[in-house]
Design a protein around this motif. Structure first.
Motif, short mmCIF file in Angstrom:
data_model
loop_
_atom_site.label_atom_id
_atom_site.label_comp_id
_atom_site.label_asym_id
_atom_site.label_seq_id
_atom_site.Cartn_x
_atom_site.Cartn_y
_atom_site.Cartn_z
N ARG A 10 0.83 -1.22 0.00
CA ARG A 10 0.00 0.00 0.00
C ARG A 10 0.85 1.25 0.00
O ARG A 10 2.05 1.21 0.28
CB ARG A 10 -0.95 0.02 1.21
N ASN A 12 0.30 5.09 1.88
CA ASN A 12 -0.49 5.90 2.82
C ASN A 12 -0.02 7.35 2.74
O ASN A 12 1.17 7.61 2.58
CB ASN A 12 -0.30 5.41 4.27
N THR A 23 -5.42 6.17 1.34
CA THR A 23 -4.70 4.89 1.29
C THR A 23 -5.01 4.23 -0.04
O THR A 23 -6.17 4.17 -0.46
CB THR A 23 -5.13 3.96 2.44
N TYR A 24 -3.98 3.74 -0.70
CA TYR A 24 -4.13 2.94 -1.92
C TYR A 24 -3.51 1.58 -1.61
O TYR A 24 -2.32 1.50 -1.31
CB TYR A 24 -3.42 3.61 -3.10
N GLN A 25 -4.32 0.53 -1.65
CA GLN A 25 -3.88 -0.79 -1.21
C GLN A 25 -3.97 -1.81 -2.33
O GLN A 25 -4.95 -1.83 -3.07
CB GLN A 25 -4.74 -1.24 -0.03
#
Length: 192
Positions: free
Chosen positions: A107, A109, A135-137
């Motif tokens: 991810r 953040n 957040t990109y997960q």
């Protein structure tokens, strides 16, 4: 210091590291993942098979990820007058990461300094909201059999919260799935 293979940096808007270090240094700001955690050996609650974290950077050394070669990045604005990118509250800001050595990624953040933070003091966890504003997960599990390599470049659209104005710092943290580390980049903003 010998030039080693490095990993990744924020190039747009230019991070403090990208503006003030050699490219190979800017891409090497690596320390333990899971900010704002302060201890090592923690397991990812979302992906427990990922490698536990190494030691995260200590307060006052967040911008440099604890790297001595980047210590000038930890100086407060009162001493350096960091370049501040003009942005607008409530609007999306595109963040671009470029990689020298891509890693399987869990991810990214993005943390923003709190209202009323002190730009004349070193960056500490207490200066930031402890929940990320974005957040990109990556969801693939386990990391050894999933395609978790990021696109190069990787671009994220991060909406800045309403109610913030003036000078703020955006902390961008790229967390790796198959090591205990993350890459730390700070971006200085002037929010209107």
């Amino acid at each position: 210091m010998e030039r080693e293979a490095r990993h990744g940096t924020v190039t747009s808007p230019e991070s403090r590291a990208h503006l003030h270090l050699a490219d190979w240094q800017a891409a090497g700001l690596e320390a333990g993942k899971f900010f704002p955690a302060t201890e090592s050996g923690l397991t990812d609650p979302y992906a427990p098979d990922d490698v536990p974290n190494s030691q995260p950077p200590e307060d006052g050394r967040i911008a440099s990820a604890g790297k001595d070669f980047a210590a000038k990045l930890d100086e407060p604005d009162a001493r350096q007058d960091w370049h501040k990118h003009p942005v607008a509250a409530g609007k999306a800001l595109d963040i671009t990461w470029h990689y020298h050595a891509p890693h399987k990624t869990r991810r990214w953040n993005y943390f923003l300094t709190k209202s009323g933070w002190d730009p004349a003091a070193p960056l500490t966890r207490a200066q930031f909201d402890l929940e990320p504003i974005a957040t990109y997960q990556n969801h693939g599990q386990p990391h050894w059999s999933a395609d978790l390599l990021p696109e190069d470049p990787t671009i994220h659209s991060v909406t800045l919260p309403d109610g913030r104005e003036g000078y703020h710092v955006l902390l961008s943290v790229w967390e790796v799935a198959d090591t205990g580390n993350a890459f730390y980049q700070v971006i200085d903003l002037n929010i209107t």
